[in-house]
Write an enzyme that holds these catalytic residues in place. Structure first.
Site, PDB file in Angstrom:
ATOM      1  N   HIS A  27      53.476  54.420 -25.255  1.00  0.00           N
ATOM      2  CA  HIS A  27      52.468  55.462 -25.455  1.00  0.00           C
ATOM      3  C   HIS A  27      51.060  54.909 -25.244  1.00  0.00           C
ATOM      4  O   HIS A  27      50.220  55.543 -24.626  1.00  0.00           O
ATOM      5  CB  HIS A  27      52.619  56.075 -26.854  1.00  0.00           C
ATOM      6  CG  HIS A  27      53.939  56.760 -27.043  1.00  0.00           C
ATOM      7  ND1 HIS A  27      54.095  58.124 -26.959  1.00  0.00           N
ATOM      8  CD2 HIS A  27      55.176  56.263 -27.260  1.00  0.00           C
ATOM      9  CE1 HIS A  27      55.372  58.441 -27.133  1.00  0.00           C
ATOM     10  NE2 HIS A  27      56.052  57.322 -27.325  1.00  0.00           N
ATOM     11  N   ASP A 124      48.677  62.620 -27.969  1.00  0.00           N
ATOM     12  CA  ASP A 124      49.995  62.170 -27.545  1.00  0.00           C
ATOM     13  C   ASP A 124      51.022  63.279 -27.797  1.00  0.00           C
ATOM     14  O   ASP A 124      50.932  63.998 -28.802  1.00  0.00           O
ATOM     15  CB  ASP A 124      50.335  60.952 -28.399  1.00  0.00           C
ATOM     16  CG  ASP A 124      51.503  60.165 -27.854  1.00  0.00           C
ATOM     17  OD1 ASP A 124      51.318  58.967 -27.663  1.00  0.00           O
ATOM     18  OD2 ASP A 124      52.580  60.727 -27.627  1.00  0.00           O
TER      19      ASP A 124
HETATM   20  N1  UDP Z   1      58.801  62.690 -26.566  1.00  0.00           N
HETATM   21  C1  UDP Z   1      58.816  64.042 -26.502  1.00  0.00           C
HETATM   22  N2  UDP Z   1      58.550  64.763 -27.620  1.00  0.00           N
HETATM   23  C2  UDP Z   1      58.278  64.168 -28.805  1.00  0.00           C
HETATM   24  C3  UDP Z   1      58.265  62.773 -28.880  1.00  0.00           C
HETATM   25  C4  UDP Z   1      58.527  62.050 -27.734  1.00  0.00           C
HETATM   26  O1  UDP Z   1      59.076  64.619 -25.467  1.00  0.00           O
HETATM   27  O2  UDP Z   1      58.070  64.879 -29.790  1.00  0.00           O
HETATM   28  C5  UDP Z   1      59.123  61.944 -25.378  1.00  0.00           C
HETATM   29  C6  UDP Z   1      58.181  60.796 -25.207  1.00  0.00           C
HETATM   30  O3  UDP Z   1      57.263  61.071 -24.180  1.00  0.00           O
HETATM   31  C7  UDP Z   1      59.074  59.646 -24.873  1.00  0.00           C
HETATM   32  C8  UDP Z   1      60.484  60.106 -25.105  1.00  0.00           C
HETATM   33  O4  UDP Z   1      60.432  61.433 -25.557  1.00  0.00           O
HETATM   34  O5  UDP Z   1      58.952  59.285 -23.546  1.00  0.00           O
HETATM   35  C9  UDP Z   1      61.172  59.179 -26.055  1.00  0.00           C
HETATM   36  O6  UDP Z   1      60.372  59.016 -27.196  1.00  0.00           O
HETATM   37  P1  UDP Z   1      59.851  57.630 -27.697  1.00  0.00           P
HETATM   38  O7  UDP Z   1      58.615  57.859 -28.454  1.00  0.00           O
HETATM   39  O8  UDP Z   1      60.954  56.914 -28.323  1.00  0.00           O
HETATM   40  O9  UDP Z   1      59.443  56.874 -26.344  1.00  0.00           O
HETATM   41  P2  UDP Z   1      59.279  55.329 -26.129  1.00  0.00           P
HETATM   42  O10 UDP Z   1      58.517  54.809 -27.307  1.00  0.00           O
HETATM   43  O11 UDP Z   1      60.661  54.774 -25.986  1.00  0.00           O
HETATM   44  O12 UDP Z   1      58.499  55.236 -24.865  1.00  0.00           O
END
Ligand code: UDP
Ligand code: UDP
Length: 472
Positions: A27, A124
């Site tokens: 992120h 975000d």
């Molecule tokens: N994501 C989403 N909705 C949410 C939270 C996360 O669509 O409420 C997406 C986010 O963009 C991410 C994915 O789902 O790419 C997986 O989440 P995570 O935060 O675990 O991503 P990571 O930290 O593995 O990049």
């Protein structure tokens, strides 16, 4: 008083855009790229990044220090969280817990944003559903940066409607209107469990997205034509706000100023290897690989006969990583591959690695940042998604021709490990395949065209900035 650090005395360029990343490098990285891009003379925005200290991982804290050190035009805005009792979620992923702590502190953002004189906010995705209402109360235009693929964005938007129609039944294949069908096996693990913290956040965010002033996504039209078109033309959800596809966001190099003698060992080693001879192996910053699978991967890389640079991660949060490499990878492995393979447990400058001529293949978990970085560098990907959005992203890799995806390879929560023999055979095949390489280079050409003057991503970002000016 403006609670900023850096050069707080100078006036900020107009419009002042505040960026609000959640937790984890996946992120933070796209947010810092967006910050640098918006504050560049071409776009001329004043930019602040709201940060929560301490960060979950030390990689994030090092990244923030480097960002504010190297880019004084980007200011820091301290976001102090309300006390949060994590014992409500025993065993939960530390990054998801931070999302939750930030979500519960959203009301505190009101005074922070008002005090900072923000004219637009980019939040975000993980915080969207709680931040959009706060911004609305302040009459502050609110955009959402989606940190994964446009395909994943379309799933996020459609999933609440899917659940409503599915009336509590088990989650199966999900056909996204106007996009394509995401098979059950590719749906993020957590989404099969309605009570999971991630699922609750994901569904709440998906429902609220239509109320954002717009979505930014780190992808480009030619890379994900179906998903981007369907989001824009209302097929995924009628009346959906504008989607700005601004990727691949340009990497921010903090190490460029380092003198050559400070160069890491692996970079020196990479520079000495023949063109396209090295397999780069990384599963990102977020997840550990099981000890059994690490051993099989070691066997596979050794048996492939190719050179390799392997970033091993054996714990979820880097601060906990104490295990010894020799113990993890098996007796004598490091000695046997000496000179041909480099293994590191530390953080590598992946951007610098991917630029090296010597890299020929990227075995990747398909975290979206890694995918966009491979695309920008024309580097073929052997996709091995493990968790979350990564199979959806691997689908984009395969469709676009950036690489190949061995769909039968294991996924977190599934039984079994992939054998060293299978890994070795696949690596040999892909390394020998010239069409894989040529297709990856065409993706690179399309990416370069998108971000060049007048390209789709270039124009999309300029339109976003123009809107921030017009609305404020
Ligand atoms: N994501 C989403 N909705 C949410 C939270 C996360 O669509 O409420 C997406 C986010 O963009 C991410 C994915 O789902 O790419 C997986 O989440 P995570 O935060 O675990 O991503 P990571 O930290 O593995 O990049
Ligand atoms: N990264 C890096 N060095 C590492 C591991 C990761 O520079 O040793 C960077 C990588 O280039 C990418 C980000 O951290 O920009 C990881 O994001 P991604 O979406 O690929 O995966 P995640 O770590 O969120 O699963």
């Amino acid at each position: 008083a403006m609670p900023t650090s850096g050069d707080a005395s100078g006036a900020l360029p107009h419009p002042h855009v505040v960026l609000l990343p959640s937790a984890g490098m996946g992120h933070l990285v796209p947010f810092s790229r967006l910050a640098v891009s918006l504050s560049s003379p071409g776009h001329g925005c004043g930019v602040s990044v709201a940060t929560v200290l301490p960060t979950v991982s030390s990689a994030e804290s090092a990244h923030l220090d480097a960002l504010f050190g190297a880019c004084p035009a980007v200011r820091r805005l301290d976001f102090h969280l309300a006390p949060f009792d994590a014992s409500e979620f025993p065993g939960a992923d530390p990054f998801f817990l931070r999302f939750e702590a930030m979500r519960r502190s959203a009301p505190l953002l009101g005074p922070l944003l008002a005090g900072a004189g923000a004219l637009a906010l980019v939040t975000d995705i993980a915080l969207a559903s709680v931040v959009i209402p706060v911004a609305r109360d302040l009459r502050l235009p609110c955009y959402v940066l989606f940190t994964a693929s446009a395909a994943m964005l379309s799933l996020c938007v459609h999933f609440p409607a899917y659940l409503d129609a599915n009336a509590g039944g088990p989650v199966g294949d999900v056909g996204i209107p106007g996009v394509y069908r995401v098979p059950k096996a590719s749906i993020p693990q957590a989404l099969h469990h309605p009570e999971h913290l991630f699922t609750q956040q994901f569904v709440a965010n998906g429902r609220e997205l239509a109320k954002a002033d717009g979505l930014l996504v780190n992808s480009f039209d030619a890379f994900e034509p179906e998903a981007i078109a369907a989001l824009r033309n209302g097929s995924v959800a009628a009346g959906f706000p504008p989607v700005f596809s601004v990727g691949p966001l340009a990497p921010v190099s903090f190490s460029a100023s380092e003198p050559p003698e400070n160069q890491a060992d692996y970079m020196r080693w990479l520079e000495a290897q023949p063109a396209r001879s090295v397999v780069y192996v990384s599963f990102g910053s977020r997840k550990a690989i099981s000890k059994d699978q690490l051993r099989e991967l070691a066997v596979g890389l050794e048996a492939s006969g190719h050179r390799f640079l392997w970033v091993v991660k054996s714990t979820v949060v880097d601060r906990d990583d104490e295990a010894e490499l020799s113990e993890l990878l098996g007796e004598g492995f490091l000695e046997r591959v000496q000179g041909r393979g480099m293994v590191t447990k530390g953080w590598v400058e992946q951007e610098e690695v991917l630029k090296q001529e010597s890299i020929g293949l990227f075995i990747s978990h398909c975290g979206w940042n890694s995918v966009t970085e491979a695309a920008a560098n024309g580097l073929p990907v052997l996709a091995w998604p493990r968790f979350g959005d990564q199979r959806v992203n691997a689908g984009v890799v395969a469709r676009s021709g950036l690489g190949v995806w061995e769909e039968r390879w294991s996924w977190e929560g599934e039984e079994g490990t992939v054998s060293g023999h299978n890994i070795a055979e696949k690596v040999k095949t892909v390394m020998a395949d010239k069409t894989v390489r040529n297709k990856a280079v065409s993706v690179q050409d399309a990416a370069a065209e998108a971000v060049a003057d007048g390209g789709t991503s270039y124009r999309s970002l300029a339109q976003f900035v123009q809107r921030c000016r017009d609305l404020s």
